[in-house]
Design a protein around this motif. Structure first.
Motif, PDB file in Angstrom:
ATOM      1  N   PRO B  77       0.803  -1.229   0.000  1.00 11.17           N
ATOM      2  CA  PRO B  77       0.000   0.000   0.000  1.00 11.17           C
ATOM      3  C   PRO B  77       0.836   1.280   0.000  1.00 11.17           C
ATOM      4  O   PRO B  77       0.430   2.277  -0.604  1.00 11.17           O
ATOM      5  CB  PRO B  77      -0.836  -0.107   1.274  1.00 11.17           C
ATOM      6  CG  PRO B  77      -0.262  -1.238   2.065  1.00 11.17           C
ATOM      7  CD  PRO B  77       0.438  -2.116   1.115  1.00 11.17           C
ATOM      8  N   ASP B  78       1.992   1.267   0.660  1.00 11.80           N
ATOM      9  CA  ASP B  78       2.808   2.490   0.671  1.00 11.80           C
ATOM     10  C   ASP B  78       3.428   2.742  -0.708  1.00 11.80           C
ATOM     11  O   ASP B  78       3.894   3.840  -1.000  1.00 11.80           O
ATOM     12  CB  ASP B  78       3.913   2.423   1.741  1.00 11.80           C
ATOM     13  CG  ASP B  78       4.918   1.319   1.457  1.00 11.80           C
ATOM     14  OD1 ASP B  78       4.504   0.262   0.930  1.00 11.80           O
ATOM     15  OD2 ASP B  78       6.114   1.501   1.748  1.00 11.80           O
ATOM     16  N   VAL B  79       3.403   1.727  -1.555  1.00 12.38           N
ATOM     17  CA  VAL B  79       3.968   1.840  -2.902  1.00 12.38           C
ATOM     18  C   VAL B  79       2.925   2.333  -3.898  1.00 12.38           C
ATOM     19  O   VAL B  79       3.203   3.202  -4.721  1.00 12.38           O
ATOM     20  CB  VAL B  79       4.507   0.460  -3.370  1.00 12.38           C
ATOM     21  CG1 VAL B  79       4.861   0.470  -4.846  1.00 12.38           C
ATOM     22  CG2 VAL B  79       5.711   0.049  -2.532  1.00 12.38           C
ATOM     23  N   ILE B  80       1.696   1.787  -3.804  1.00 10.43           N
ATOM     24  CA  ILE B  80       0.795   1.980  -4.941  1.00 10.43           C
ATOM     25  C   ILE B  80      -0.696   1.989  -4.581  1.00 10.43           C
ATOM     26  O   ILE B  80      -1.549   1.854  -5.436  1.00 10.43           O
ATOM     27  CB  ILE B  80       1.130   0.925  -6.043  1.00 10.43           C
ATOM     28  CG1 ILE B  80       0.389   1.139  -7.375  1.00 10.43           C
ATOM     29  CG2 ILE B  80       0.924  -0.499  -5.523  1.00 10.43           C
ATOM     30  CD1 ILE B  80       0.773   2.363  -8.128  1.00 10.43           C
ATOM     31  N   GLY B 159      13.660   0.149  -4.226  1.00  8.74           N
ATOM     32  CA  GLY B 159      12.449  -0.204  -3.470  1.00  8.74           C
ATOM     33  C   GLY B 159      12.700  -0.214  -1.978  1.00  8.74           C
ATOM     34  O   GLY B 159      13.265   0.738  -1.422  1.00  8.74           O
ATOM     35  N   ASP B 160      12.304  -1.294  -1.328  1.00  9.18           N
ATOM     36  CA  ASP B 160      12.467  -1.376   0.128  1.00  9.18           C
ATOM     37  C   ASP B 160      13.888  -1.759   0.548  1.00  9.18           C
ATOM     38  O   ASP B 160      14.211  -1.726   1.743  1.00  9.18           O
ATOM     39  CB  ASP B 160      11.465  -2.375   0.714  1.00  9.18           C
ATOM     40  CG  ASP B 160      10.059  -1.779   0.836  1.00  9.18           C
ATOM     41  OD1 ASP B 160       9.954  -0.543   1.005  1.00  9.18           O
ATOM     42  OD2 ASP B 160       9.082  -2.542   0.761  1.00  9.18           O
ATOM     43  N   VAL B 161      14.720  -2.157  -0.403  1.00  7.72           N
ATOM     44  CA  VAL B 161      16.108  -2.496  -0.049  1.00  7.72           C
ATOM     45  C   VAL B 161      16.902  -1.201   0.158  1.00  7.72           C
ATOM     46  O   VAL B 161      16.893  -0.316  -0.695  1.00  7.72           O
ATOM     47  CB  VAL B 161      16.775  -3.361  -1.146  1.00  7.72           C
ATOM     48  CG1 VAL B 161      18.250  -3.587  -0.820  1.00  7.72           C
ATOM     49  CG2 VAL B 161      16.044  -4.680  -1.298  1.00  7.72           C
ATOM     50  N   PRO B 215      16.517   4.190  -2.242  1.00  8.10           N
ATOM     51  CA  PRO B 215      15.437   3.365  -1.691  1.00  8.10           C
ATOM     52  C   PRO B 215      14.120   4.122  -1.536  1.00  8.10           C
ATOM     53  O   PRO B 215      14.088   5.353  -1.647  1.00  8.10           O
ATOM     54  CB  PRO B 215      15.983   2.966  -0.317  1.00  8.10           C
ATOM     55  CG  PRO B 215      16.851   4.107   0.085  1.00  8.10           C
ATOM     56  CD  PRO B 215      17.409   4.695  -1.186  1.00  8.10           C
ATOM     57  N   GLN B 216      13.071   3.365  -1.263  1.00  8.55           N
ATOM     58  CA  GLN B 216      11.730   3.957  -1.144  1.00  8.55           C
ATOM     59  C   GLN B 216      11.501   4.609   0.221  1.00  8.55           C
ATOM     60  O   GLN B 216      10.567   5.391   0.383  1.00  8.55           O
ATOM     61  CB  GLN B 216      10.680   2.858  -1.405  1.00  8.55           C
ATOM     62  CG  GLN B 216       9.283   3.379  -1.659  1.00  8.55           C
ATOM     63  CD  GLN B 216       8.227   2.530  -0.981  1.00  8.55           C
ATOM     64  OE1 GLN B 216       8.516   1.484  -0.406  1.00  8.55           O
ATOM     65  NE2 GLN B 216       6.982   3.001  -1.037  1.00  8.55           N
ATOM     66  N   HIS B 217      12.327   4.257   1.210  1.00 11.61           N
ATOM     67  CA  HIS B 217      12.236   4.918   2.526  1.00 11.61           C
ATOM     68  C   HIS B 217      13.635   5.335   2.950  1.00 11.61           C
ATOM     69  O   HIS B 217      14.607   4.645   2.659  1.00 11.61           O
ATOM     70  CB  HIS B 217      11.693   3.964   3.594  1.00 11.61           C
ATOM     71  CG  HIS B 217      10.445   3.232   3.203  1.00 11.61           C
ATOM     72  ND1 HIS B 217       9.201   3.793   3.281  1.00 11.61           N
ATOM     73  CD2 HIS B 217      10.260   1.977   2.724  1.00 11.61           C
ATOM     74  CE1 HIS B 217       8.297   2.913   2.871  1.00 11.61           C
ATOM     75  NE2 HIS B 217       8.920   1.806   2.523  1.00 11.61           N
ATOM     76  N   GLY B 218      13.711   6.418   3.679  1.00  8.74           N
ATOM     77  CA  GLY B 218      14.997   6.807   4.249  1.00  8.74           C
ATOM     78  C   GLY B 218      15.845   7.612   3.277  1.00  8.74           C
ATOM     79  O   GLY B 218      15.342   8.467   2.575  1.00  8.74           O
TER      80      GLY B 218
HETATM   81 FE   LIG Z   1       7.936   0.279   1.353  1.00  8.51          FE
END
Ligand SMILES: [Fe+2]
Ligand SMILES: [Fe+2]
Lengths: 208, 242
Positions: B77-80, B159-161, B215-218
């Motif tokens: 959900p946080d992606v799309i 992404g999340d990596v 990445p997608q976070h941070g």
């Molecule tokens: Fe994520």
């Protein structure tokens, strides 16, 4: 229109469509009970023979009414499923319009902020179109519900006749009277349920 | 929404994140945009809550009709979860997303946008003259998961990596790697399920020339921190909740 009311509107629409589905489910059950009662009455009338002569055509008629009700409710169920989809559709288009408007506001001053305007307009038109579609289907459904009221009303009249016939059936009087009673009850329940559906639907339409 | 140009050549990469108006109880995300001559791709466009601020932010760089492509690294959900809204806003756009998740992602609403399914082995996205590679990253953390590599700009959107759980308003780039590690450890150990998948990915990615790992976070890793991250990740046991 204020967008917050749109969202509330959508919520109550979902609930309304849901409660209609529940009421219609109950109507189906009751209609099935009526056909059972009719079958039961037929068996009794067969045993009572001469004593319940007037009762036999009535049982056929009750059965017909139950069948007609079931068919009508089946059609309505299909329509109410569609109504659910239209509600989802309307919710999505209204939500998109609201968020696009928000984005347009936030993008004021952005280099390409104006480019969004056409999309906001398009979303508005889409929202209005799906609202129109929804309303049209609500009016369809109201008509269909009106049609279901007819066999229910007829069943009540027949129940009254059945009581008279039952009173002349000697030792079968009690069981035939019970049949008349249950038909009457069932018809009353159908009538009330359908009435509730109609008022729920009318509220949705008026609220818009 | 903070906007940072991370690559500027004949086309651009822009990072969006640190949205101040985001509700506190949803995870902060980075969105990336690759802007070519007439087309633009949004990578991991974000959640429902982010749709309006993200769209508004992108309009600083491109007009809406040039937002032609979306990419979802996986189904989260946080992606799309904003898909249903993009679907209404960008009727002619394409969504590049894992083939495996198509039947799932369509629950968000995808009627007008064209779903371009990415097969397990990956693929490419052509954006005018820019060619982007879709790199498999399965089980990191999602069972069908992809990253986007730009061999020209040498950016890997991962992404999340490489994700980190940060305080609001954190800088966009990693400055002190050793201190940053602590913000990543739990995320990777708990969300990433497979050491085997991790090793396969590291092997694949070590063959790529990467200036930036985004990445997608941070925060984004630059230069030597990319290598440091790969080494750190390689040594980290993941899938620890069993
Ligand atoms: Fe994520
Ligand atoms: Fe995820």
């Amino acid at each position: 229109m204020n967008m917050r009311t749109t969202n509330k509107q959508n919520k109550s629409q979902f609930i309304a469509v849901d409660s209609i589905a529940a009421e219609l489910g109950a109507v189906m059950e009751v209609a099935k009970e009526i056909s059972l009662a009719a079958a039961n009455a037929k068996a009794i009338a067969f045993r009572a023979r001469e004593k319940a002569k007037g009762f036999q055509p009535i049982t056929d008629f009750i059965n017909e009414l139950a069948k007609e009700t079931l068919e009508l409710v089946n059609d309505i169920n299909e329509n109410s499923l569609l109504l659910y989809q239209l509600t989802v559709n309307e919710y999505r288009t209204a939500d998109a319009y609201r968020k696009l408007e928000q984005a347009a506001q936030m993008a004021e001053g952005a280099a390409h902020g104006k480019s969004i305007q056409a999309r906001v307009e398009a979303a508005k038109i889409k929202m209005q179109a799906s609202r129109g579609q929804f309303r049209w289907h609500v009016s369809q459904l109201l008509n269909q519900l009106e049609a279901v009221m007819r066999p229910a009303r007829a069943a009540r009249v027949i129940a009254a006749n059945s009581r008279i016939e039952a009173s002349q059936a000697g030792e079968y009087m009690q069981s035939l009277q019970a049949v008349a009673e249950s038909v009457d009850n069932a018809a009353q329940i159908i009538h009330d349920n359908v009435q509730r559906c109609r008022s729920v639907l009318s509220i949705i339409v008026i609220a818009e | 929404m903070k906007m940072t140009k991370i690559y500027e050549g004949s086309y651009q990469w822009i990072a969006y994140g640190r949205d101040q108006n985001k509700p506190d109880n949803i995870i902060d995300t980075n969105q990336y945009v690759v802007r070519a001559a007439n087309r633009c791709l949004i990578l991991d466009p974000g959640g429902v809550e982010l749709f309006a601020p993200m769209l508004a932010a992108v309009l600083n760089h491109v007009p809406v009709e040039q937002i032609t492509d979306l990419f979802a690294s996986h189904q989260d959900p946080d992606v799309i979860s904003s898909l249903g809204l993009w679907d209404q806003a960008l009727p002619k756009a394409k969504l590049h997303a894992p083939a495996l998740w198509e039947g799932f992602l369509r629950h968000y609403g995808c009627d007008t946008i064209e779903y371009v399914p990415i097969p397990d082995k990956g693929g490419v996205i052509n954006l005018d003259s820019v060619e982007l590679q879709i790199i498999p990253a399965h089980y990191l953390h999602s069972s069908a998961n992809f990253h986007v590599y730009d061999p020209h700009a040498k950016i890997l959107m991962s992404g999340d990596v490489g994700a980190a759980l940060e305080a609001p308003g954190a800088p966009m780039f990693v400055d002190k790697f050793d201190a940053h590690v602590e913000k990543m450890r739990y995320f990777h150990q708990r969300w990433m399920p497979s050491n085997q998948a991790k090793r396969a990915w590291i092997e694949r990615v070590r063959n790529l020339e990467i200036d930036m790992l985004a990445p997608q976070h941070g925060r984004i890793f630059k230069g030597d921190d990319v290598k440091r991250f790969l080494d750190w990740f390689e040594a980290l046991p993941v899938g620890v909740a069993i």
